[in-house]
Design an enzyme around this catalytic site. Sequence first.
Site, PDB file in Angstrom:
ATOM      1  N   GLU A  69       0.811  -1.227   0.000  1.00 27.55           N
ATOM      2  CA  GLU A  69       0.000   0.000   0.000  1.00 27.55           C
ATOM      3  C   GLU A  69       0.841   1.272   0.000  1.00 27.55           C
ATOM      4  OE1 GLU A  69      -2.150  -2.316   3.415  1.00 27.55           O
ATOM      5  OE2 GLU A  69      -0.153  -2.229   2.577  1.00 27.55           O
TER       6      GLU A  69
ATOM      7  N   ASP B  89      -1.248  -4.970   3.989  1.00 30.27           N
ATOM      8  CA  ASP B  89      -1.251  -5.217   5.436  1.00 30.27           C
ATOM      9  C   ASP B  89      -2.002  -6.488   5.820  1.00 30.27           C
ATOM     10  OD1 ASP B  89       0.275  -3.018   5.999  1.00 30.27           O
ATOM     11  OD2 ASP B  89      -1.379  -1.733   6.629  1.00 30.27           O
TER      12      ASP B  89
ATOM     13  N   ASP C 275      -4.330  -7.387   7.787  1.00 36.88           N
ATOM     14  CA  ASP C 275      -5.589  -7.248   8.522  1.00 36.88           C
ATOM     15  C   ASP C 275      -6.731  -7.175   7.514  1.00 36.88           C
ATOM     16  OD1 ASP C 275      -5.353  -4.715   7.428  1.00 36.88           O
ATOM     17  OD2 ASP C 275      -5.076  -3.675   9.335  1.00 36.88           O
TER      18      ASP C 275
ATOM     19  N   TYR D 277       4.114  -5.042  13.056  1.00 39.63           N
ATOM     20  CA  TYR D 277       2.851  -4.438  12.633  1.00 39.63           C
ATOM     21  C   TYR D 277       2.126  -3.790  13.816  1.00 39.63           C
ATOM     22  CZ  TYR D 277      -1.465  -3.914   9.978  1.00 39.63           C
ATOM     23  OH  TYR D 277      -2.566  -3.407   9.341  1.00 39.63           O
TER      24      TYR D 277
ATOM     25  N   GLU E 290      -8.540  -4.683   6.389  1.00 35.64           N
ATOM     26  CA  GLU E 290      -8.430  -3.620   5.390  1.00 35.64           C
ATOM     27  C   GLU E 290      -7.388  -3.998   4.333  1.00 35.64           C
ATOM     28  OE1 GLU E 290     -10.562  -0.980   5.388  1.00 35.64           O
ATOM     29  OE2 GLU E 290     -11.444  -2.043   7.086  1.00 35.64           O
TER      30      GLU E 290
ATOM     31  N   ARG F 257      -0.968  -2.678  14.349  1.00 32.31           N
ATOM     32  CA  ARG F 257      -2.402  -2.854  14.611  1.00 32.31           C
ATOM     33  C   ARG F 257      -2.644  -4.313  14.982  1.00 32.31           C
ATOM     34  NH1 ARG F 257      -2.198   1.078  10.757  1.00 32.31           N
ATOM     35  NH2 ARG F 257      -2.330  -0.252   8.916  1.00 32.31           N
TER      36      ARG F 257
ATOM     37  N   HIS G  80      -0.077 -13.194  14.203  1.00 34.90           N
ATOM     38  CA  HIS G  80       0.046 -11.832  14.740  1.00 34.90           C
ATOM     39  C   HIS G  80       0.909 -11.834  15.983  1.00 34.90           C
ATOM     40  CE1 HIS G  80      -2.371  -8.888  12.533  1.00 34.90           C
ATOM     41  NE2 HIS G  80      -3.166  -9.893  12.214  1.00 34.90           N
TER      42      HIS G  80
END
Length: 535
Positions: A7, A79, A81, A281, A83, A283, A326
Amino acid sequence: MNLFIVESPTKAKTIQRYLGKEFIVRATFGHVKDLPQRELGVDEETLEAKYVYVKGKKKVIDSLKKLARSAQVVYVGTDPDREGEAIAYFVEQEILKVNKNVRRAVFYEITPSAIRESIRNAGELNMNMVYSQFARRILDRLIGYKVSPHLWKAFRNYKLSAGRVQSPALRLIVDREREIESFKVKKYYYVKALLEKDGHLFEATYDYRYENPSDAKLLAERIKDGVCAVVGVKRKEERVPPPKPFITSTLQSDANAKLGFPTEKTQSLAQKLYEWGVITYPRTDSYRMSSTKAREFMEYIAQKFGQEYVGRLRKFKEKPISQGAHECIRPTGIKERTLSGDYGVLYRLILSRTLASLMSEMLLEKREVDVEVSSPKLKTPLVLKAKGLEVKFDGWSRAYPADIKEEKLPELKEGELLKLVKVFIEEKKTQPPPRYTEGSLVRTLEKLGIGRPSTYATIVKTLKQRGYVHLYRKSLKPTEVAFLVVDYLMEHFPVLMDYSFTAYMENSLDEIEEGKRFWKDVVREFFGKVMSGVV
């Protein structure tokens, strides 16, 4: 030649250095497709959504497709996640038109080894994550488009909005402000003595709360000329475990409390640190840490502080959706980082918390001393209590200072006489609950199960932008319109404002991600109940 798509241009630049000439690394500059800005874009019956190019992104996609035509493999490394998975989905849909060899690469830190590993293990899109993002986005669109106009009409203010997470968060702030406004301050009083032994002064308190100051003064008068003797000494050791490593909510909360950073700033700084390959990461709601990295950090702890400061890698109970690859938020390795300004400040906070989480316990000694006061003015002797607290071994607090205040007492033994220096009255007041800070609001949202790591900073930002709250002495104070909006939504859309139902819906989004529920069923259930007012 292989094409690697991410991104962020910063992330692309970092990864390009790692992959070298055999790869071309390019960025999408965020989301490429979304619901249209000026229309609902969702069929309320079928829930079919109209996704259109975000402004300027068709040119970006055309450029990527041109590169993809001559690429052996196209890796989509957005990413890890919901999104990121949705971005990967829309990118893949376009790239497949010109190249069928598209693979999803997933990584949680930007290091040469992690990127190479993601390429070796590249596979298919996680469509359950994509569906979970569809559900979240479409729910938020339906609520925003269907509820917000009621606010515009009621208050003649087109800046107002309602939201699945935003509105319950606003209710928290307004409810707390009402508690503060209705709070009645009460004064109360304690009788205390200042005592001395061998030049060491310390205080002892009569453990009774007086509502009337005259009663406290009467007792103080009776003991002011008394004889004081130690009649009991209790010692107790307490071990204080190290803090957990950072997750999104605790990083934002601690950075707000210790550094004064707004949640949005913390998330922005952390994102850049991640894209530079400095931290994992940012988040995440998982406390898991790589055992390999933990050993590396513990070796550093032994070298820097000594072997007695080395703790262990602990396992914590995780939410089902947190388990897997994660990790917590930690540095990608122990290196001397030349990071200046706020980036350096936040990095050092993350490093110190990571080290502390792997260090030995603090050892405290608590002492409680009973001091008997005898006086002709008393029918029976009175017992005062002196409390002491000392840090016997600082443990993890060497890396991450603990909020512990030492209260040292002199060495005292039963039967010793003490000098009574003075007797005094201490006035105290009951305190109203504190206003939420950005950090404490995020902690509360996490505790209630409202929102997720990727949304905390956005929630706070939206509340400010809509004119619902403003910062007052570092706390979030609701504006007048916030009270009116909360009352209106509580009356007309009670389900939207229900904390437990909002948390239930977050869990339902997690269940979509886990493949346990069909995303359209979740959207229909929640939206239907919001509009009907029935839980």
